[in-house]
Write a protein that holds these residues in place. Structure first.
Motif, PDB file in Angstrom:
ATOM      1  N   GLY A   1       9.683 -15.064  43.917  1.00  0.00           N
ATOM      2  CA  GLY A   1       9.962 -13.875  44.510  1.00  0.00           C
ATOM      3  C   GLY A   1      10.757 -12.637  43.586  1.00  0.00           C
ATOM      4  N   GLU A   2      11.438 -13.177  42.678  1.00  0.00           N
ATOM      5  CA  GLU A   2      12.278 -12.264  41.813  1.00  0.00           C
ATOM      6  C   GLU A   2      11.174 -11.087  41.294  1.00  0.00           C
ATOM      7  OE1 GLU A   2      15.271 -13.832  39.387  1.00  0.00           O
ATOM      8  OE2 GLU A   2      14.541 -15.804  39.965  1.00  0.00           O
ATOM      9  N   ARG A   3      11.817  -9.917  40.977  1.00  0.00           N
ATOM     10  CA  ARG A   3      11.068  -8.823  40.249  1.00  0.00           C
ATOM     11  C   ARG A   3      11.044  -9.240  38.714  1.00  0.00           C
ATOM     12  NH1 ARG A   3      13.639  -3.394  43.283  1.00  0.00           N
ATOM     13  NH2 ARG A   3      12.988  -4.074  45.315  1.00  0.00           N
ATOM     14  N   ILE A   4       9.510  -8.871  38.096  1.00  0.00           N
ATOM     15  CA  ILE A   4       9.517  -9.332  36.869  1.00  0.00           C
ATOM     16  C   ILE A   4      10.239  -8.488  35.887  1.00  0.00           C
ATOM     17  CG2 ILE A   4       7.126  -7.693  36.630  1.00  0.00           C
ATOM     18  CD1 ILE A   4       6.153 -10.151  35.024  1.00  0.00           C
ATOM     19  N   GLY A   5      10.254  -7.236  36.420  1.00  0.00           N
ATOM     20  CA  GLY A   5      11.173  -6.134  35.458  1.00  0.00           C
ATOM     21  C   GLY A   5      12.516  -6.615  35.417  1.00  0.00           C
TER      22      GLY A   5
ATOM     23  N   ARG B   1      10.139 -19.918  32.383  1.00  0.00           N
ATOM     24  CA  ARG B   1      11.316 -19.427  33.529  1.00  0.00           C
ATOM     25  C   ARG B   1      10.893 -17.792  34.103  1.00  0.00           C
ATOM     26  NH1 ARG B   1      14.645 -20.925  29.083  1.00  0.00           N
ATOM     27  NH2 ARG B   1      15.036 -18.578  28.521  1.00  0.00           N
ATOM     28  N   THR B   2      10.106 -17.146  33.577  1.00  0.00           N
ATOM     29  CA  THR B   2       9.971 -15.995  33.976  1.00  0.00           C
ATOM     30  C   THR B   2       8.840 -16.223  35.263  1.00  0.00           C
ATOM     31  OG1 THR B   2      10.472 -14.582  32.048  1.00  0.00           O
ATOM     32  CG2 THR B   2       8.824 -13.549  33.835  1.00  0.00           C
ATOM     33  N   ILE B   3       7.810 -16.881  34.833  1.00  0.00           N
ATOM     34  CA  ILE B   3       6.963 -17.036  35.973  1.00  0.00           C
ATOM     35  C   ILE B   3       7.481 -17.925  36.956  1.00  0.00           C
ATOM     36  CG2 ILE B   3       4.731 -18.670  36.288  1.00  0.00           C
ATOM     37  CD1 ILE B   3       3.806 -18.110  33.468  1.00  0.00           C
ATOM     38  N   ALA B   4       8.162 -18.779  36.681  1.00  0.00           N
ATOM     39  CA  ALA B   4       9.011 -19.454  37.869  1.00  0.00           C
ATOM     40  C   ALA B   4       9.783 -18.446  39.040  1.00  0.00           C
ATOM     41  CB  ALA B   4       9.810 -20.806  37.347  1.00  0.00           C
ATOM     42  N   GLY B   5      10.264 -17.730  38.033  1.00  0.00           N
ATOM     43  CA  GLY B   5      11.361 -16.659  38.817  1.00  0.00           C
ATOM     44  C   GLY B   5      10.373 -15.556  39.742  1.00  0.00           C
TER      45      GLY B   5
ATOM     46  N   LEU C   1      13.513  -9.706  35.268  1.00  0.00           N
ATOM     47  CA  LEU C   1      13.436 -10.992  34.670  1.00  0.00           C
ATOM     48  C   LEU C   1      13.205 -10.867  33.254  1.00  0.00           C
ATOM     49  CD1 LEU C   1      11.399 -13.279  37.060  1.00  0.00           C
ATOM     50  CD2 LEU C   1      13.758 -13.578  36.416  1.00  0.00           C
ATOM     51  N   SER C   2      12.448  -9.735  32.896  1.00  0.00           N
ATOM     52  CA  SER C   2      12.012  -9.615  31.408  1.00  0.00           C
ATOM     53  C   SER C   2      12.940  -8.494  30.698  1.00  0.00           C
ATOM     54  CB  SER C   2      10.607  -8.982  31.389  1.00  0.00           C
ATOM     55  OG  SER C   2      10.416  -7.729  31.985  1.00  0.00           O
TER      56      SER C   2
ATOM     57  N   ALA D   1      13.004  -5.435  31.356  1.00  0.00           N
ATOM     58  CA  ALA D   1      12.302  -4.138  31.469  1.00  0.00           C
ATOM     59  C   ALA D   1      12.860  -3.071  32.201  1.00  0.00           C
ATOM     60  CB  ALA D   1      10.890  -4.114  31.514  1.00  0.00           C
ATOM     61  N   SER D   2      13.391  -3.605  33.526  1.00  0.00           N
ATOM     62  CA  SER D   2      13.862  -2.545  34.314  1.00  0.00           C
ATOM     63  C   SER D   2      15.339  -2.250  33.822  1.00  0.00           C
ATOM     64  CB  SER D   2      14.200  -3.267  35.616  1.00  0.00           C
ATOM     65  OG  SER D   2      12.739  -3.653  36.336  1.00  0.00           O
ATOM     66  N   ALA D   3      16.020  -2.822  33.170  1.00  0.00           N
ATOM     67  CA  ALA D   3      17.271  -2.512  32.549  1.00  0.00           C
ATOM     68  C   ALA D   3      17.024  -1.458  31.484  1.00  0.00           C
ATOM     69  CB  ALA D   3      18.148  -3.909  31.851  1.00  0.00           C
ATOM     70  N   ILE D   4      16.086  -1.595  30.756  1.00  0.00           N
ATOM     71  CA  ILE D   4      15.698  -0.714  29.629  1.00  0.00           C
ATOM     72  C   ILE D   4      15.301   0.693  30.180  1.00  0.00           C
ATOM     73  CG2 ILE D   4      14.088   0.073  27.764  1.00  0.00           C
ATOM     74  CD1 ILE D   4      13.938  -3.040  27.126  1.00  0.00           C
ATOM     75  N   VAL D   5      14.472   0.746  31.218  1.00  0.00           N
ATOM     76  CA  VAL D   5      14.188   1.851  32.105  1.00  0.00           C
ATOM     77  C   VAL D   5      15.467   2.678  32.706  1.00  0.00           C
ATOM     78  CG1 VAL D   5      12.978   2.875  34.009  1.00  0.00           C
ATOM     79  CG2 VAL D   5      11.730   1.055  32.453  1.00  0.00           C
ATOM     80  N   ALA D   6      16.190   1.724  33.063  1.00  0.00           N
ATOM     81  CA  ALA D   6      17.504   2.247  33.865  1.00  0.00           C
ATOM     82  C   ALA D   6      18.463   2.927  32.937  1.00  0.00           C
ATOM     83  CB  ALA D   6      18.395   1.404  34.668  1.00  0.00           C
ATOM     84  N   ALA D   7      18.622   2.311  31.572  1.00  0.00           N
ATOM     85  CA  ALA D   7      19.338   2.901  30.762  1.00  0.00           C
ATOM     86  C   ALA D   7      18.753   4.195  30.037  1.00  0.00           C
ATOM     87  CB  ALA D   7      19.605   1.819  29.411  1.00  0.00           C
ATOM     88  N   LYS D   8      17.405   4.338  30.220  1.00  0.00           N
ATOM     89  CA  LYS D   8      16.671   5.428  29.424  1.00  0.00           C
ATOM     90  C   LYS D   8      16.956   6.794  30.381  1.00  0.00           C
ATOM     91  CE  LYS D   8      15.223   4.084  25.385  1.00  0.00           C
ATOM     92  NZ  LYS D   8      15.466   4.548  24.096  1.00  0.00           N
ATOM     93  N   LEU D   9      17.042   6.362  31.741  1.00  0.00           N
ATOM     94  CA  LEU D   9      16.986   7.387  32.865  1.00  0.00           C
ATOM     95  C   LEU D   9      18.438   7.590  33.140  1.00  0.00           C
ATOM     96  CD1 LEU D   9      14.664   5.811  35.516  1.00  0.00           C
ATOM     97  CD2 LEU D   9      14.203   7.763  33.881  1.00  0.00           C
ATOM     98  N   GLY D  10      19.319   6.930  32.553  1.00  0.00           N
ATOM     99  CA  GLY D  10      20.775   6.974  32.537  1.00  0.00           C
ATOM    100  C   GLY D  10      21.429   7.868  33.385  1.00  0.00           C
TER     101      GLY D  10
END
Length: 221
Positions: free
Chosen positions: A203-207, A195-199, A209-210, A212-221
């Motif tokens: 053209g979707e961002r892998i961060g 599903r991630t590869i299809a996304g 989909l996985s 990872a971007s939500a985790i980074v955003a939460a840490k940067l808070g």
């Protein structure tokens, strides 16, 4: 050193091996904490794969007597896992032995040591994983060896009857009792990965989909 031959292991269930054969070793490497052989053990040809039941062999440095004998005992679907007891000089397997293994319909060979006759191995079609080629070979010396005893291969303990999957990325050994759970987890992960590869292809961002971007955003808070 004496010769020791233990009983042949019960083959891993065909339905489980069929599921394992549909996977890549790297998928299992995403979550397994053990069972992944050293990356120093690689395929002689990236196109070949092997999946089957481990039959173990322990060979002393210069003696391939037990290997020649064992070649006549292997069954269709067996993967011969060879512990060279620390030797990194003598090639224990070449074209002649590989042809005998093809005749036995063995699924492949994994060597914590050296092979020779690389081109012949590829032409014969016997899937082989090793630490590379050597011109110095073992001989029939009658020193000893063990078959179907526990061995160490690529830093991993291997018991006869374990499940083995090998491809261009490396070799994975899974204890029989853990195979069902490992397959279920790997198949679930494959669905997520697909599903991630299809996304990403869409053209979707892998961060995103996985996660990872939500985790980074939460840490940067």
């Amino acid at each position: 050193m004496d010769f020791l031959i233990d009983v042949m292991p019960e083959p891993v269930a065909a339905n489980l091996l069929a599921r394992l054969a549909r996977l890549e070793t790297v998928l299992l490497g995403h979550f397994l904490q053990r069972g992944i052989l050293s990356p120093g053990i690689g395929p002689v040809s990236a196109e070949l794969r092997a999946c089957g039941t481990a039959v173990t062999l322990s060979l002393p440095a210069q003696d391939s007597t037990m290997l020649h004998h064992a070649a006549g005992l292997l069954r269709p679907g067996d993967v011969l896992v060879i512990d060279r007891r620390g030797d990194d000089i003598y090639a224990c397997l070449g074209g002649g032995v590989a042809l005998a293994l093809v005749n036995s319909k063995a699924a492949g060979v994994v060597i914590d040591g050296r092979h020779t006759d690389t081109r012949e191995l590829v032409e014969i079609g016997m899937p082989v994983w090793s630490r590379g080629a050597s011109a110095l070979t073992t001989r029939i010396q009658g020193i000893g060896g063990a078959m179907n005893a526990p061995v160490s291969c690529g830093g991993v303990p291997v018991i006869a009857g374990d499940a083995v999957l090998a491809d261009e990325h490396g070799v994975v050994v899974i204890p029989r009792g853990e195979l069902g759970a490992a397959l279920a987890r790997a198949e679930a992960l494959k669905e997520i990965t697909d599903r991630t590869i299809a996304g990403v292809e869409a053209g979707e961002r892998i961060g995103a989909l996985s996660g990872a971007s939500a985790i980074v955003a939460a840490k940067l808070g």
